[in-house]
Enzyme design. Structure first.
Site, PDB file in Angstrom:
ATOM      1  N   ASP A  90       0.853  -1.176   0.000  1.00 47.94           N
ATOM      2  CA  ASP A  90       0.000   0.000   0.000  1.00 47.94           C
ATOM      3  C   ASP A  90       0.905   1.247   0.000  1.00 47.94           C
ATOM      4  OD1 ASP A  90      -2.302   1.687   0.552  1.00 47.94           O
ATOM      5  OD2 ASP A  90      -1.580   1.774   2.613  1.00 47.94           O
ATOM      6  N   ASP A  92      -0.272   5.075   0.815  1.00 49.25           N
ATOM      7  CA  ASP A  92      -0.521   6.102   1.834  1.00 49.25           C
ATOM      8  C   ASP A  92      -0.454   5.537   3.244  1.00 49.25           C
ATOM      9  OD1 ASP A  92      -1.178   8.502   0.222  1.00 49.25           O
ATOM     10  OD2 ASP A  92      -2.757   7.196  -0.552  1.00 49.25           O
ATOM     11  N   GLU A  99      -1.642  10.760   4.256  1.00 48.41           N
ATOM     12  CA  GLU A  99      -2.603  10.421   3.216  1.00 48.41           C
ATOM     13  C   GLU A  99      -2.534  11.511   2.143  1.00 48.41           C
ATOM     14  OE1 GLU A  99      -4.664   7.751   3.112  1.00 48.41           O
ATOM     15  OE2 GLU A  99      -4.208   6.948   5.096  1.00 48.41           O
ATOM     16  N   ARG A 135     -14.781  12.498  -1.835  1.00 49.64           N
ATOM     17  CA  ARG A 135     -13.574  13.305  -1.649  1.00 49.64           C
ATOM     18  C   ARG A 135     -13.012  13.794  -2.985  1.00 49.64           C
ATOM     19  NH1 ARG A 135     -10.061   9.282   1.434  1.00 49.64           N
ATOM     20  NH2 ARG A 135     -11.457   7.868   0.347  1.00 49.64           N
ATOM     21  N   SER A 178      -2.580   1.021  -4.722  1.00 47.62           N
ATOM     22  CA  SER A 178      -3.073   2.115  -3.894  1.00 47.62           C
ATOM     23  C   SER A 178      -4.478   2.540  -4.287  1.00 47.62           C
ATOM     24  CB  SER A 178      -2.116   3.306  -4.055  1.00 47.62           C
ATOM     25  OG  SER A 178      -2.638   4.458  -3.430  1.00 47.62           O
ATOM     26  N   GLY A 179      -5.270   2.866  -3.274  1.00 48.82           N
ATOM     27  CA  GLY A 179      -6.555   3.512  -3.513  1.00 48.82           C
ATOM     28  C   GLY A 179      -6.378   4.993  -3.788  1.00 48.82           C
ATOM     29  N   LYS A 224      -7.323  -4.626  -4.909  1.00 49.86           N
ATOM     30  CA  LYS A 224      -5.988  -4.873  -4.343  1.00 49.86           C
ATOM     31  C   LYS A 224      -5.702  -6.366  -4.233  1.00 49.86           C
ATOM     32  CE  LYS A 224      -4.998  -0.659  -1.726  1.00 49.86           C
ATOM     33  NZ  LYS A 224      -4.340  -0.166  -0.510  1.00 49.86           N
ATOM     34  N   ASP A 247      -1.900  -0.543   5.954  1.00 43.84           N
ATOM     35  CA  ASP A 247      -2.283   0.029   7.254  1.00 43.84           C
ATOM     36  C   ASP A 247      -3.793   0.173   7.437  1.00 43.84           C
ATOM     37  OD1 ASP A 247      -2.195   2.294   5.283  1.00 43.84           O
ATOM     38  OD2 ASP A 247      -3.060   3.310   7.018  1.00 43.84           O
ATOM     39  N   ASN A 250      -8.916  -1.071   3.651  1.00 42.03           N
ATOM     40  CA  ASN A 250      -8.932  -1.554   2.267  1.00 42.03           C
ATOM     41  C   ASN A 250      -7.728  -2.452   1.948  1.00 42.03           C
ATOM     42  OD1 ASN A 250      -7.289   0.750   2.431  1.00 42.03           O
ATOM     43  ND2 ASN A 250      -7.526   1.208   0.259  1.00 42.03           N
TER      44      ASN A 250
HETATM   45 MG   LIG Z   1      -2.825   3.245   3.512  1.00 40.10          MG
END
Ligand SMILES: [Mg+2]
Length: 306
Positions: A90, A92, A99, A135, A178-179, A224, A247, A250
């Protein structure tokens, strides 16, 4: 199958090994040999025989040891197949500090609104796609140059480059998933030495400004874990031979699916899905858990102290 117990600390407290010996003794095991991975910082103990209840006992030993020595990170893993052939990471709050979506919002004076949603999404309290759309809509009008400026100024997590470059140097396929946004992951991929990256794409409109929409389908928790499966398949290895680290909520499916799933300074929702945790030390610990020594590590921050 014999298990190996690894202990890592900013500096290991004196007597750590005897505390560990006492705890594994309560599970009917004893250390038969020890090896220093990093002087004063990381050590591994080979345990005789199998934990009776396999995985359950291995986790219980790690948990008990963390309670006895609260400043250290611990893993108890099977000896065979400890070195992983695939790394899925991941971005962020894992490879980079913070983030990025919150920092982008800050450029528009909307950080408070956006970060409140990010925090709840990462805790698993919101539907990821709806929270992302909400967002991203708030980022409408942002100039792409702001994204590039932010990507160039990211703060990397200590040990991130060493983790990626060392695994890559030992033949592992390393993928950043990554999202967040591909305009940022592309920069992070190159800087840290990942082979590939996968992330969401923000649509760009007139005057190189964001339209406020992300391309569908988005990269969420299931994308993912799909990326993990595809990467393992392409590398010709089983999921057991993969390391996934993250972390947030997701990351849970990929961390659960990988042979070694690591929760890095993670939200509670991820912690019980993980094989091991890193809470007190830097990302090099993911290498110590695989049995790498300092001498085998490569990359910018290999010598950095945590
Ligand atoms: Mg993260």
């Amino acid at each position: 199958m014999p298990h190996i117990l690894t202990m890592v600390g900013a500096s290991l407290p004196g007597g750590s090994e005897s505390v560990a010996a006492e705890i594994v003794g309560a599970f009917g095991l004893s250390p038969v040999s020890g090896r220093i991975l990093s002087p004063d910082r990381a050590v591994e103990l080979t345990l005789d025989g199998d934990p009776q209840d396999g995985d359950g006992d291995a986790r219980a030993i790690a948990r008990t040891l963390r309670e006895a020595l609260p400043e250290i990170d611990v893993a108890v893993l099977p000896e065979s197949g400890r070195r992983k052939r695939v790394l899925l990471a991941d971005m962020d709050a894992t490879m980079v500090v913070g983030e990025t979506i919150d920092e982008l919002a800050a450029a528009l004076g909307k950080e408070a609104e956006v970060s409140a949603i990010t925090e709840r999404a990462m805790r698993g309290e919101l539907d990821f796609e709806a929270a992302l759309d909400e967002r991203v809509a708030m980022l409408g009008g942002l100039a792409t140059t702001e994204i590039d400026r932010l990507a160039a100024a990211l703060t990397y997590s200590p040990g991130a480059e060493t983790l990626v470059r060392t695994m890559a140097a030992h033949g592992a396929r390393c993928v950043l998933v990554s999202g967040g946004f591909d305009r940022v992951t592309g920069v992070v991929r190159e800087r840290l030495g990942f082979h590939a990256d996968r992330a969401n794409h923000l649509e760009v409109g007139a005057q190189d400004r964001l339209t406020g929409t992300a391309r569908k389908p988005i990269i969420d928790a299931s994308a993912k874990v799909t990326t993990l499966r595809e990467t393992a398949l392409a590398a010709g290895v089983a999921l057991d031979a993969c390391l996934a680290i993250g972390d947030g909520a997701n990351d849970r499916p990929m961390v659960e699916a990988a042979g070694l799933g690591i929760a890095y300074r993670a939200k509670p929702v991820l912690r019980d899905a993980a094989t091991a945790h890193i809470d007190h030390t830097d990302l090099r610990t993911a290498l110590y858990f695989q049995g790498y020594t300092d001498a085998e590590m490569t990359g910018g921050s290999a010598q950095a102290r945590s």
